[in-house]
Design a protein around this motif. Structure first.
Motif, PDB file in Angstrom:
ATOM      1  N   TYR A   1       0.859  -1.187   0.000  1.00 47.95           N
ATOM      2  CA  TYR A   1       0.000   0.000   0.000  1.00 47.95           C
ATOM      3  C   TYR A   1       0.893   1.234   0.000  1.00 47.95           C
ATOM      4  CZ  TYR A   1      -2.954   3.748   1.807  1.00 47.95           C
ATOM      5  OH  TYR A   1      -3.594   4.948   1.985  1.00 47.95           O
ATOM      6  N   GLY A   2       0.765   2.044  -1.022  1.00 48.02           N
ATOM      7  CA  GLY A   2       1.616   3.218  -1.162  1.00 48.02           C
ATOM      8  C   GLY A   2       1.094   4.415  -0.395  1.00 48.02           C
ATOM      9  N   SER A   3       1.234   4.385   0.924  1.00 48.27           N
ATOM     10  CA  SER A   3       0.869   5.556   1.724  1.00 48.27           C
ATOM     11  C   SER A   3       1.788   6.714   1.344  1.00 48.27           C
ATOM     12  CB  SER A   3       1.014   5.247   3.213  1.00 48.27           C
ATOM     13  OG  SER A   3       2.389   5.130   3.556  1.00 48.27           O
ATOM     14  N   SER A   4       1.493   7.887   1.861  1.00 48.38           N
ATOM     15  CA  SER A   4       2.346   9.035   1.545  1.00 48.38           C
ATOM     16  C   SER A   4       3.771   8.788   2.020  1.00 48.38           C
ATOM     17  CB  SER A   4       1.781  10.303   2.202  1.00 48.38           C
ATOM     18  OG  SER A   4       1.707  10.155   3.621  1.00 48.38           O
ATOM     19  N   GLY A   5       3.909   8.178   3.216  1.00 49.71           N
ATOM     20  CA  GLY A   5       5.240   7.892   3.745  1.00 49.71           C
ATOM     21  C   GLY A   5       5.966   6.840   2.935  1.00 49.71           C
ATOM     22  N   HIS A   6       5.271   5.755   2.580  1.00 50.04           N
ATOM     23  CA  HIS A   6       5.902   4.687   1.813  1.00 50.04           C
ATOM     24  C   HIS A   6       6.254   5.154   0.399  1.00 50.04           C
ATOM     25  CE1 HIS A   6       4.228   2.318   5.120  1.00 50.04           C
ATOM     26  NE2 HIS A   6       5.065   1.366   4.781  1.00 50.04           N
ATOM     27  N   SER A   7       5.417   5.982  -0.177  1.00 50.95           N
ATOM     28  CA  SER A   7       5.710   6.507  -1.519  1.00 50.95           C
ATOM     29  C   SER A   7       6.941   7.401  -1.497  1.00 50.95           C
ATOM     30  CB  SER A   7       4.501   7.281  -2.056  1.00 50.95           C
ATOM     31  OG  SER A   7       3.383   6.429  -2.215  1.00 50.95           O
ATOM     32  N   ARG A   8       7.055   8.230  -0.447  1.00 46.71           N
ATOM     33  CA  ARG A   8       8.232   9.093  -0.332  1.00 46.71           C
ATOM     34  C   ARG A   8       9.482   8.259  -0.069  1.00 46.71           C
ATOM     35  NH1 ARG A   8       7.252  13.617   3.948  1.00 46.71           N
ATOM     36  NH2 ARG A   8       9.369  14.159   3.272  1.00 46.71           N
ATOM     37  N   ALA A   9       9.343   7.197   0.713  1.00 44.10           N
ATOM     38  CA  ALA A   9      10.491   6.325   0.980  1.00 44.10           C
ATOM     39  C   ALA A   9      10.970   5.664  -0.309  1.00 44.10           C
ATOM     40  CB  ALA A   9      10.123   5.277   2.023  1.00 44.10           C
ATOM     41  N   ILE A  10      10.024   5.211  -1.133  1.00 40.36           N
ATOM     42  CA  ILE A  10      10.384   4.623  -2.428  1.00 40.36           C
ATOM     43  C   ILE A  10      11.122   5.651  -3.284  1.00 40.36           C
ATOM     44  CG2 ILE A  10       9.414   3.914  -4.650  1.00 40.36           C
ATOM     45  CD1 ILE A  10       9.432   1.590  -2.902  1.00 40.36           C
ATOM     46  N   SER A  11      10.643   6.891  -3.261  1.00 39.38           N
ATOM     47  CA  SER A  11      11.293   7.951  -4.045  1.00 39.38           C
ATOM     48  C   SER A  11      12.736   8.157  -3.586  1.00 39.38           C
ATOM     49  CB  SER A  11      10.506   9.257  -3.912  1.00 39.38           C
ATOM     50  OG  SER A  11       9.207   9.128  -4.451  1.00 39.38           O
ATOM     51  N   HIS A  12      12.951   8.119  -2.264  1.00 39.55           N
ATOM     52  CA  HIS A  12      14.313   8.265  -1.745  1.00 39.55           C
ATOM     53  C   HIS A  12      15.189   7.092  -2.178  1.00 39.55           C
ATOM     54  CE1 HIS A  12      12.682  11.473   0.753  1.00 39.55           C
ATOM     55  NE2 HIS A  12      13.897  11.750   1.168  1.00 39.55           N
ATOM     56  N   LEU A  13      14.616   5.889  -2.169  1.00 41.36           N
ATOM     57  CA  LEU A  13      15.374   4.715  -2.601  1.00 41.36           C
ATOM     58  C   LEU A  13      15.752   4.819  -4.074  1.00 41.36           C
ATOM     59  CD1 LEU A  13      13.386   1.871  -0.786  1.00 41.36           C
ATOM     60  CD2 LEU A  13      15.781   2.475  -0.388  1.00 41.36           C
ATOM     61  N   VAL A  14      14.791   5.204  -4.903  1.00 38.47           N
ATOM     62  CA  VAL A  14      15.045   5.316  -6.344  1.00 38.47           C
ATOM     63  C   VAL A  14      16.092   6.393  -6.624  1.00 38.47           C
ATOM     64  CG1 VAL A  14      14.027   5.949  -8.572  1.00 38.47           C
ATOM     65  CG2 VAL A  14      12.780   4.441  -7.006  1.00 38.47           C
ATOM     66  N   TYR A  15      15.971   7.529  -5.904  1.00 39.50           N
ATOM     67  CA  TYR A  15      16.968   8.596  -6.082  1.00 39.50           C
ATOM     68  C   TYR A  15      18.347   8.111  -5.671  1.00 39.50           C
ATOM     69  CZ  TYR A  15      19.856  12.603  -4.967  1.00 39.50           C
ATOM     70  OH  TYR A  15      20.913  13.472  -4.889  1.00 39.50           O
ATOM     71  N   GLY A  16      18.415   7.455  -4.510  1.00 40.68           N
ATOM     72  CA  GLY A  16      19.708   6.962  -4.041  1.00 40.68           C
ATOM     73  C   GLY A  16      20.332   5.981  -5.012  1.00 40.68           C
ATOM     74  N   LEU A  17      19.526   5.071  -5.549  1.00 41.44           N
ATOM     75  CA  LEU A  17      20.054   4.088  -6.490  1.00 41.44           C
ATOM     76  C   LEU A  17      20.557   4.752  -7.775  1.00 41.44           C
ATOM     77  CD1 LEU A  17      17.489   1.149  -6.171  1.00 41.44           C
ATOM     78  CD2 LEU A  17      19.819   1.255  -5.277  1.00 41.44           C
ATOM     79  N   SER A  18      19.913   5.832  -8.148  1.00 39.60           N
ATOM     80  CA  SER A  18      20.327   6.520  -9.373  1.00 39.60           C
ATOM     81  C   SER A  18      21.731   7.115  -9.244  1.00 39.60           C
ATOM     82  CB  SER A  18      19.329   7.636  -9.724  1.00 39.60           C
ATOM     83  OG  SER A  18      19.416   8.708  -8.797  1.00 39.60           O
ATOM     84  N   GLN A  19      22.187   7.315  -8.002  1.00 39.55           N
ATOM     85  CA  GLN A  19      23.528   7.874  -7.786  1.00 39.55           C
ATOM     86  C   GLN A  19      24.619   6.816  -7.945  1.00 39.55           C
ATOM     87  OE1 GLN A  19      23.573  11.391  -7.302  1.00 39.55           O
ATOM     88  NE2 GLN A  19      21.486  10.820  -7.881  1.00 39.55           N
ATOM     89  N   GLN A  20      24.225   5.542  -7.856  1.00 35.00           N
ATOM     90  CA  GLN A  20      25.127   4.415  -8.106  1.00 35.00           C
ATOM     91  C   GLN A  20      26.308   4.342  -7.147  1.00 35.00           C
ATOM     92  OE1 GLN A  20      26.101   3.599 -12.209  1.00 35.00           O
ATOM     93  NE2 GLN A  20      24.253   4.612 -12.975  1.00 35.00           N
ATOM     94  N   GLU A  21      26.141   4.890  -5.952  1.00 30.16           N
ATOM     95  CA  GLU A  21      27.198   4.810  -4.956  1.00 30.16           C
ATOM     96  C   GLU A  21      26.639   5.163  -3.582  1.00 30.16           C
ATOM     97  OE1 GLU A  21      30.240   7.687  -5.658  1.00 30.16           O
ATOM     98  OE2 GLU A  21      28.857   9.384  -5.714  1.00 30.16           O
ATOM     99  N   GLY A  22      27.458   4.946  -2.564  1.00 28.52           N
ATOM    100  CA  GLY A  22      27.111   5.392  -1.223  1.00 28.52           C
ATOM    101  C   GLY A  22      26.039   4.561  -0.536  1.00 28.52           C
ATOM    102  N   PHE A  23      25.433   5.196   0.494  1.00 28.39           N
ATOM    103  CA  PHE A  23      24.463   4.526   1.358  1.00 28.39           C
ATOM    104  C   PHE A  23      23.092   5.199   1.283  1.00 28.39           C
ATOM    105  CE2 PHE A  23      28.580   3.548   3.099  1.00 28.39           C
ATOM    106  CZ  PHE A  23      28.471   2.238   3.544  1.00 28.39           C
ATOM    107  N   ILE A  24      22.062   4.385   1.433  1.00 30.31           N
ATOM    108  CA  ILE A  24      20.686   4.869   1.560  1.00 30.31           C
ATOM    109  C   ILE A  24      20.176   4.354   2.901  1.00 30.31           C
ATOM    110  CG2 ILE A  24      18.377   4.918   0.539  1.00 30.31           C
ATOM    111  CD1 ILE A  24      19.745   3.912  -2.097  1.00 30.31           C
ATOM    112  N   VAL A  25      19.637   5.240   3.725  1.00 28.99           N
ATOM    113  CA  VAL A  25      19.196   4.873   5.069  1.00 28.99           C
ATOM    114  C   VAL A  25      17.679   5.028   5.175  1.00 28.99           C
ATOM    115  CG1 VAL A  25      19.364   5.382   7.538  1.00 28.99           C
ATOM    116  CG2 VAL A  25      21.395   5.578   6.086  1.00 28.99           C
ATOM    117  N   ILE A  26      17.005   3.961   5.589  1.00 24.25           N
ATOM    118  CA  ILE A  26      15.569   3.997   5.857  1.00 24.25           C
ATOM    119  C   ILE A  26      15.348   3.495   7.279  1.00 24.25           C
ATOM    120  CG2 ILE A  26      13.270   3.179   5.217  1.00 24.25           C
ATOM    121  CD1 ILE A  26      14.469   4.889   3.058  1.00 24.25           C
ATOM    122  N   THR A  27      14.739   4.323   8.116  1.00 34.86           N
ATOM    123  CA  THR A  27      14.442   3.908   9.492  1.00 34.86           C
ATOM    124  C   THR A  27      12.930   3.933   9.714  1.00 34.86           C
ATOM    125  OG1 THR A  27      14.704   6.187  10.293  1.00 34.86           O
ATOM    126  CG2 THR A  27      16.630   4.739  10.417  1.00 34.86           C
TER     127      THR A  27
END
Length: 338
Positions: free
Chosen positions: A23-49
């Protein structure tokens, strides 16, 4: 059992992560966006708490379902309290690399670097997911940072997603982790569902198993579910499963707030909580200054004991009814199969 009674095609509130129920709540949708953005950088760390049961694992499962497996090689480690060297061995094992006992660290790192280089040649990137990261020691976290330093042809060899409970954030603020913190490209805290989202979440999961409005949920039932669960998805699942079971046992086609309250109280009691949270238990009277000659407090204590006995009697009666109903349903199912 309740799935048959309500003509559902499956169980809507299983605790095991399943992308069908995402279920894509507002929080889960934003978290997915952060994950996709982080992956697009192809380096470093992505943190989800997020709190326990907030949906972090389901989030990653949803991400995995969207990723091209021809582009990514994914390894996941669910950590306990392990040393840096043990973490390195866990990471390698989850990437499919063998480990001979007694192999020194430099040899392990060379094997890892060769694996990453081979994957790069085949056009794939290595993605590591560390779950329950708050359990890792500072040396183990530093080991992850050192892995992130490995490069292949000038490009980062590994990208890492860190999933953890809220207490990981103050750990990350430690001066000892300053270099790791500088490599965090995206970070997001996954909060609870709102009251409206809780309702939509429940309806979404019910519709996923072909719910046709049976049972119906009263408006006040959704409110009660949100209040008792705090908007945490796993708690919602646990509570709703028991509420639907109660509904089937009582042959009710409407879920009411009273049913939710009763079920929540039973769950609390099963977990060893007070029958009515917030009220002092009988043994607390002496600690609070009770004296046997204090008539009013003695009456309160007697009232409390009477209330508890009545509650237990009601609970025993309902359990007996539920047991009889279970036997009836099992007999009906057996007759239908014969």
């Amino acid at each position: 059992m309740f799935a048959n009674f309500y003509h559902l095609s499956g169980l809507p509130f299983l605790l095991t992560p399943d992308t069908r129920f995402f279920y894509g709540s507002s929080g889960h949708s934003r978290a997915i966006s952060h994950l996709v953005y982080g992956l697009s950088q192809q380096e470093g760390f992505i943190v989800i708490t997020g709190e326990v049961g907030s949906g972090k694992t389901t989030l990653v499962e949803q991400l995995w379902a969207q990723l091209d497996r021809k582009t990514y090689v994914i390894a996941r480690v669910v950590t306990t309290q392990v040393s840096g060297d043990d973490l390195l061995r866990l990471v390698m094992a989850n990437f499919g690399l063998g480990d001979t006992p007694g192999t020194d660290k430099s040899t392990l790192l060379r094997r890892f670097e060769h694996m990453v280089r081979d994957q790069r040649k085949q056009g794939r990137r290595c993605l590591l997911v560390i779950d329950e990261v708050q359990n890792l020691s500072v040396p183990a976290l530093e080991e992850l940072r050192m892995l992130s330093n490995l490069t292949v042809d000038g490009k980062a060899s590994l990208q890492t997603i860190l999933l953890g409970q809220p207490q990981f954030r103050p750990i990350m603020a430690s001066p000892d982790l300053d270099q790791l913190r500088q490599r965090v490209l995206a970070s997001f805290h996954l909060g609870p569902l709102t009251e409206a989202e809780t309702r939509h979440y429940i309806e979404h999961r019910m519709r996923t198993v072909d719910w046709q409005g049976d049972p119906a949920f009263e408006e006040s039932a959704f409110v009660a579910i949100h209040q008792h669960s705090g908007g945490i998805p796993r708690r919602i699942n646990t509570l709703c499963s028991r509420v639907l079971l109660l509904g089937a046992l009582e042959e009710s086609h409407t879920i009411t707030a009273a049913m939710v309250d009763t079920t929540a109280e039973e769950l609390n009691r099963d977990l060893g909580a007070e029958l009515t949270p917030g009220r002092p238990h009988a043994g607390a009277n002496v600690a609070n200054g009770y004296h046997p000659n204090d008539r009013s407090r003695g009456d309160d204590s007697l009232d409390e004991l009477t209330r508890r006995v009545e509650t237990l009697e009601r609970h025993a009666f309902r359990q007996d009814q539920a047991f009889r109903r279970v036997l009836d349903l099992l007999e009906a199912n057996a007759t239908g199969r014969s």
